[in-house]
Design an enzyme around this catalytic site. Structure first.
Site, PDB file in Angstrom:
ATOM      1  N   ASP A  68       1.294  -1.359  -0.097  1.00  0.00           N
ATOM      2  CA  ASP A  68       0.113  -0.019   0.648  1.00  0.00           C
ATOM      3  C   ASP A  68       0.686   1.168  -0.040  1.00  0.00           C
ATOM      4  OD1 ASP A  68      -1.451   1.841   1.072  1.00  0.00           O
ATOM      5  OD2 ASP A  68      -2.734   0.723   2.041  1.00  0.00           O
ATOM      6  N   ALA A  92      -4.275   4.978  -7.173  1.00  0.00           N
ATOM      7  CA  ALA A  92      -4.628   5.891  -7.086  1.00  0.00           C
ATOM      8  C   ALA A  92      -6.566   4.532  -6.388  1.00  0.00           C
ATOM      9  CB  ALA A  92      -5.814   7.297  -7.835  1.00  0.00           C
ATOM     10  N   THR A 136      -5.429  14.370 -13.305  1.00  0.00           N
ATOM     11  CA  THR A 136      -6.785  14.525 -14.196  1.00  0.00           C
ATOM     12  C   THR A 136      -7.298  15.322 -14.437  1.00  0.00           C
ATOM     13  OG1 THR A 136      -8.449  13.665 -13.955  1.00  0.00           O
ATOM     14  CG2 THR A 136      -7.879  13.889 -11.625  1.00  0.00           C
ATOM     15  N   ASP A 137      -7.827  15.680 -15.376  1.00  0.00           N
ATOM     16  CA  ASP A 137      -8.598  16.939 -15.992  1.00  0.00           C
ATOM     17  C   ASP A 137      -9.828  17.387 -15.099  1.00  0.00           C
ATOM     18  OD1 ASP A 137     -10.110  15.340 -16.405  1.00  0.00           O
ATOM     19  OD2 ASP A 137     -10.337  16.017 -18.681  1.00  0.00           O
ATOM     20  N   ALA A 163     -11.615  15.772  -5.734  1.00  0.00           N
ATOM     21  CA  ALA A 163     -11.414  17.103  -4.587  1.00  0.00           C
ATOM     22  C   ALA A 163     -10.020  15.920  -4.190  1.00  0.00           C
ATOM     23  CB  ALA A 163     -12.470  16.753  -3.723  1.00  0.00           C
ATOM     24  N   LYS A 165      -8.086  14.170  -5.512  1.00  0.00           N
ATOM     25  CA  LYS A 165      -7.204  14.544  -6.807  1.00  0.00           C
ATOM     26  C   LYS A 165      -6.453  16.092  -6.458  1.00  0.00           C
ATOM     27  CE  LYS A 165      -5.561  11.720  -9.677  1.00  0.00           C
ATOM     28  NZ  LYS A 165      -4.502  10.311  -9.233  1.00  0.00           N
ATOM     29  N   ASN A 190      -9.883  11.828 -20.210  1.00  0.00           N
ATOM     30  CA  ASN A 190     -10.488  10.138 -19.723  1.00  0.00           C
ATOM     31  C   ASN A 190      -9.912   9.482 -21.233  1.00  0.00           C
ATOM     32  OD1 ASN A 190     -12.879  12.188 -19.155  1.00  0.00           O
ATOM     33  ND2 ASN A 190     -13.509  10.434 -18.700  1.00  0.00           N
ATOM     34  N   LYS A 200     -16.040   2.051 -15.849  1.00  0.00           N
ATOM     35  CA  LYS A 200     -15.699   2.979 -16.624  1.00  0.00           C
ATOM     36  C   LYS A 200     -17.165   2.751 -17.592  1.00  0.00           C
ATOM     37  CE  LYS A 200     -13.402   4.396 -14.099  1.00  0.00           C
ATOM     38  NZ  LYS A 200     -11.245   4.648 -13.280  1.00  0.00           N
ATOM     39  N   ARG A 225     -17.678  14.300 -22.807  1.00  0.00           N
ATOM     40  CA  ARG A 225     -15.524  13.454 -22.257  1.00  0.00           C
ATOM     41  C   ARG A 225     -14.743  14.378 -23.745  1.00  0.00           C
ATOM     42  NH1 ARG A 225     -18.588  15.197 -18.421  1.00  0.00           N
ATOM     43  NH2 ARG A 225     -18.078  14.244 -16.772  1.00  0.00           N
TER      44      ARG A 225
HETATM   45  P1  NAD Z   1      -6.934   2.357 -12.096  1.00  0.00           P
HETATM   46  O1  NAD Z   1      -8.904   2.274 -10.856  1.00  0.00           O
HETATM   47  O2  NAD Z   1      -7.433   1.452 -13.190  1.00  0.00           O
HETATM   48  O3  NAD Z   1      -5.840   1.691 -11.081  1.00  0.00           O
HETATM   49  C1  NAD Z   1      -5.520   2.088 -10.006  1.00  0.00           C
HETATM   50  C2  NAD Z   1      -4.037   1.129  -9.466  1.00  0.00           C
HETATM   51  O4  NAD Z   1      -3.573   1.831  -8.597  1.00  0.00           O
HETATM   52  C3  NAD Z   1      -4.945  -0.407  -9.594  1.00  0.00           C
HETATM   53  O5  NAD Z   1      -4.549  -1.209  -9.958  1.00  0.00           O
HETATM   54  C4  NAD Z   1      -4.790  -0.446  -7.888  1.00  0.00           C
HETATM   55  O6  NAD Z   1      -4.599  -1.781  -7.175  1.00  0.00           O
HETATM   56  C5  NAD Z   1      -3.498   0.184  -7.492  1.00  0.00           C
HETATM   57  N1  NAD Z   1      -3.977   1.239  -6.065  1.00  0.00           N
HETATM   58  C6  NAD Z   1      -5.814   1.667  -5.683  1.00  0.00           C
HETATM   59  N2  NAD Z   1      -5.277   1.920  -4.288  1.00  0.00           N
HETATM   60  C7  NAD Z   1      -3.344   2.050  -4.133  1.00  0.00           C
HETATM   61  C8  NAD Z   1      -3.082   1.819  -2.848  1.00  0.00           C
HETATM   62  N3  NAD Z   1      -3.409   2.287  -1.396  1.00  0.00           N
HETATM   63  N4  NAD Z   1      -1.513   1.101  -3.131  1.00  0.00           N
HETATM   64  C9  NAD Z   1      -0.792   1.039  -3.880  1.00  0.00           C
HETATM   65  N5  NAD Z   1      -1.835   0.703  -5.363  1.00  0.00           N
HETATM   66  C10 NAD Z   1      -2.771   1.267  -4.786  1.00  0.00           C
HETATM   67  O7  NAD Z   1      -7.107   3.692 -12.151  1.00  0.00           O
HETATM   68  P2  NAD Z   1      -5.690   4.413 -13.599  1.00  0.00           P
HETATM   69  O8  NAD Z   1      -7.263   4.534 -14.506  1.00  0.00           O
HETATM   70  O9  NAD Z   1      -5.430   3.191 -14.322  1.00  0.00           O
HETATM   71  O10 NAD Z   1      -5.917   5.451 -13.139  1.00  0.00           O
HETATM   72  C11 NAD Z   1      -4.523   5.675 -13.272  1.00  0.00           C
HETATM   73  C12 NAD Z   1      -3.548   6.887 -12.267  1.00  0.00           C
HETATM   74  O11 NAD Z   1      -4.713   8.467 -13.438  1.00  0.00           O
HETATM   75  C13 NAD Z   1      -4.690   7.869 -11.082  1.00  0.00           C
HETATM   76  O12 NAD Z   1      -3.469   8.451 -10.741  1.00  0.00           O
HETATM   77  C14 NAD Z   1      -5.925   8.739 -12.231  1.00  0.00           C
HETATM   78  O13 NAD Z   1      -6.283   9.530 -10.853  1.00  0.00           O
HETATM   79  C15 NAD Z   1      -5.228   9.325 -13.177  1.00  0.00           C
HETATM   80  N6  NAD Z   1      -6.192   9.128 -14.634  1.00  0.00           N
HETATM   81  C16 NAD Z   1      -6.680   8.856 -14.693  1.00  0.00           C
HETATM   82  C17 NAD Z   1      -8.289   9.047 -16.614  1.00  0.00           C
HETATM   83  C18 NAD Z   1      -8.967   7.671 -17.121  1.00  0.00           C
HETATM   84  O14 NAD Z   1      -9.761   7.597 -17.384  1.00  0.00           O
HETATM   85  N7  NAD Z   1      -8.592   6.263 -16.498  1.00  0.00           N
HETATM   86  C19 NAD Z   1      -7.620  10.073 -16.838  1.00  0.00           C
HETATM   87  C20 NAD Z   1      -6.998  11.025 -16.102  1.00  0.00           C
HETATM   88  C21 NAD Z   1      -5.904  10.307 -14.867  1.00  0.00           C
HETATM   89  P1  TYD Z   2     -16.719   7.387 -16.091  1.00  0.00           P
HETATM   90  O1  TYD Z   2     -16.481   6.437 -16.847  1.00  0.00           O
HETATM   91  O2  TYD Z   2     -16.672   6.798 -14.790  1.00  0.00           O
HETATM   92  O3  TYD Z   2     -15.596   8.642 -15.998  1.00  0.00           O
HETATM   93  P2  TYD Z   2     -15.754   9.902 -15.312  1.00  0.00           P
HETATM   94  O4  TYD Z   2     -17.107  10.091 -14.689  1.00  0.00           O
HETATM   95  O5  TYD Z   2     -14.662   9.777 -14.694  1.00  0.00           O
HETATM   96  O6  TYD Z   2     -15.039  11.333 -16.977  1.00  0.00           O
HETATM   97  O7  TYD Z   2     -17.873   8.077 -17.123  1.00  0.00           O
HETATM   98  C1  TYD Z   2     -18.253   8.581 -18.038  1.00  0.00           C
HETATM   99  C2  TYD Z   2     -19.031   9.719 -18.622  1.00  0.00           C
HETATM  100  O8  TYD Z   2     -20.116   8.204 -18.725  1.00  0.00           O
HETATM  101  C3  TYD Z   2     -19.568   9.794 -17.117  1.00  0.00           C
HETATM  102  O9  TYD Z   2     -20.026  11.512 -18.481  1.00  0.00           O
HETATM  103  C4  TYD Z   2     -20.487   9.442 -16.867  1.00  0.00           C
HETATM  104  C5  TYD Z   2     -21.267   8.788 -17.820  1.00  0.00           C
HETATM  105  N1  TYD Z   2     -21.750   7.645 -17.571  1.00  0.00           N
HETATM  106  C6  TYD Z   2     -22.653   6.823 -18.103  1.00  0.00           C
HETATM  107  O10 TYD Z   2     -23.955   7.586 -18.714  1.00  0.00           O
HETATM  108  N2  TYD Z   2     -23.425   5.416 -17.368  1.00  0.00           N
HETATM  109  C7  TYD Z   2     -22.503   4.603 -16.733  1.00  0.00           C
HETATM  110  O11 TYD Z   2     -22.575   3.621 -16.806  1.00  0.00           O
HETATM  111  C8  TYD Z   2     -20.931   5.047 -16.185  1.00  0.00           C
HETATM  112  C9  TYD Z   2     -19.993   4.424 -15.309  1.00  0.00           C
HETATM  113  C10 TYD Z   2     -20.360   6.460 -16.805  1.00  0.00           C
END
Ligand code: NAD
Ligand code: TYD
Length: 356
Positions: A68, A92, A136-137, A163, A165, A190, A200, A225
């Site tokens: 962790d 995260a 993230t944005d 908040a 982040k 995204n 997601k 998005r």
């Molecule tokens: P994810 O949820 O798929 O993966 C997160 C990973 O972090 C997992 O493998 C989880 O086990 C690990 N983790 C969680 N808590 C932990 C802890 N306390 N200690 C160690 N490991 C831990 O997330 P993701 O979509 O890959 O996002 C990765 C990063 O990118 C995040 O910081 C997120 O805020 C950022 N981000 C994501 C998106 C997106 O669209 N997914 C966009 C912009 C930024």
């Molecule tokens: P998500 O993939 O959760 O990303 P974020 O909220 O971080 O942008 O959602 C993307 C967009 O899709 C957001 O506007 C919420 C919407 N959404 C749905 O309409 N239905 C769903 O089941 C989910 C998970 C998201």
């Protein structure tokens, strides 16, 4: 691109969606010659299967430690046992809907976990050459019909996720100003692509469409998005790690704004084309179901990524049409990966392989 000034890169959250794509990209597609130490707690969102091939192919250059990031003693051992000289911080809690139901883990991991890493890194200066924080944005809040987020847009987060982040971004910035830790930050739009946990929007819709389940669209489906294929995010992060200016932040985006409903319609068309037809030859679009809106649902995100384009020469390589087709095909072809992350036995499997 400059040769990186580090050799022992700690990647946090490497078993998650973007972290796993990043580690694969780094070891398979770049000329980085050093070692990657992946620290991941293996929460519900992780899937170690994502890196099984990498672990086999690079036994000398890839290390996995289950820990962790908020566990100071465990992380101190990692920094020192592996002579860590740079950090790329992905770990995260990342799902907005979960943060609305139960923010606790978001505060613990995203804020306290990031703080723990920052402390450990600054105590090891000048050995630490780079601390890159992946953000993230969503920290900027919601846009109206026009305008873009730039690196100077004031923070205005609306969900417990964004908040938390935002808080971590501020801590990272403060550790640069106060302790001269060589930080960089990216605020990305995204992501979509292979290896994303199916809660997601895009992977959830692909799998529900495949299985003939309802496709739950929040509110009127007109939230916007800016979608970026995950490997384009990975190339941006690698460029920043190598060439980013100390203390700088970079916005990363796909210049690809879409309303949610348009994304879901595009997924339906692809699944209809690539998968077996639904009984009765129904179109997947008939599965779209409008559901209650998410509380505090941000209306529109859109990124101005001119700075990273201008200063680091980064550009996204994948169009949305190509990236989405590839993503749908990946979920169709990887049923074992999907079964693993959705399985009720998953935590028991992790305990058997990595200890409780
Ligand atoms: P994810 O949820 O798929 O993966 C997160 C990973 O972090 C997992 O493998 C989880 O086990 C690990 N983790 C969680 N808590 C932990 C802890 N306390 N200690 C160690 N490991 C831990 O997330 P993701 O979509 O890959 O996002 C990765 C990063 O990118 C995040 O910081 C997120 O805020 C950022 N981000 C994501 C998106 C997106 O669209 N997914 C966009 C912009 C930024
Ligand atoms: P998500 O993939 O959760 O990303 P974020 O909220 O971080 O942008 O959602 C993307 C967009 O899709 C957001 O506007 C919420 C919407 N959404 C749905 O309409 N239905 C769903 O089941 C989910 C998970 C998201």
């Amino acid at each position: 691109m400059k040769t990186p000034a580090f050799q022992h890169l700690l990647v946090t959250g490497g078993c998650g969606f973007i972290g796993a794509n990043f580690i694969r990209h780094l070891l398979d597609e770049t000329d980085f010659a050093g070692r990657v130490i992946n620290v991941d707690k293996l929460t519900y969102a992780a899937n170690p299967l994502s890196l099984a091939a990498v672990a086999e192919k690079f036994p000398e250059r890839y290390v996995f430690v289950r820990a962790d990031i908020a566990d100071r003693a465990a992380l101190a051992r990692v920094f020192d046992d592996y002579a860590v000289d740079a950090v790329c911080h992905f770990a995260a809690e990342s799902h907005v809907d979960r943060s609305i139901v139960r923010p606790d883990d978001f505060i613990q991991t995203n804020i306290l976990g990031t703080y723990t890493l920052l402390q450990l890194a600054r105590e090891r200066l000048p050995r630490i050459k780079r601390f890159h924080h992946v953000s993230t944005d969503e920290v900027f809040g919601s846009l109206g019909a026009t305008g873009f987020f730039t690196e100077t847009t004031p923070y205005s987060p609306n969900s417990p996720y964004s908040a938390s982040k935002a808080a971590s971004d501020h801590l990272v910035r403060a550790f640069h100003e106060t302790y001269r830790l060589p930080v960089t930050v990216s605020n990305c739009s995204n992501n979509y692509g292979p290896l994303q946990f199916p809660e997601k929007l895009i992977p959830l819709m692909i799998l529900n469409a495949l299985e003939g389940q309802p496709l739950p669209v929040y509110g009127d489906g007109r939230n916007v998005r800016d979608w970026l294929f995950v490997t384009d995010h990975c190339t941006a992060v690698w460029r920043i790690l190598c060439d980013g200016a100390d203390g700088a932040t970079y916005n990363v985006g796909g210049r690809n704004e879409m309303e949610n409903l348009a994304v879901v319609n595009a997924i339906c068309a692809l699944v209809d084309e690539l998968a077996a037809p639904l009984p009765g030859g129904k179109s997947r679009r008939d599965l779209i179901t409008f559901v209650k809106d998410r509380p505090g649902h941000d209306r529109r995100y859109a990124i101005d990524c001119a700075k990273i384009e201008r200063e680091l020469g980064w550009r996204p390589a994948k169009s949305f049409a190509t990236g989405l087709r590839r993503t749908v095909q990946w979920y169709l072809d990887n049923a074992a990966w999907v079964r693993q992350v959705r399985s009720g036995d998953y935590q028991r499997w992790i305990a058997a392989h990595y200890g409780a």
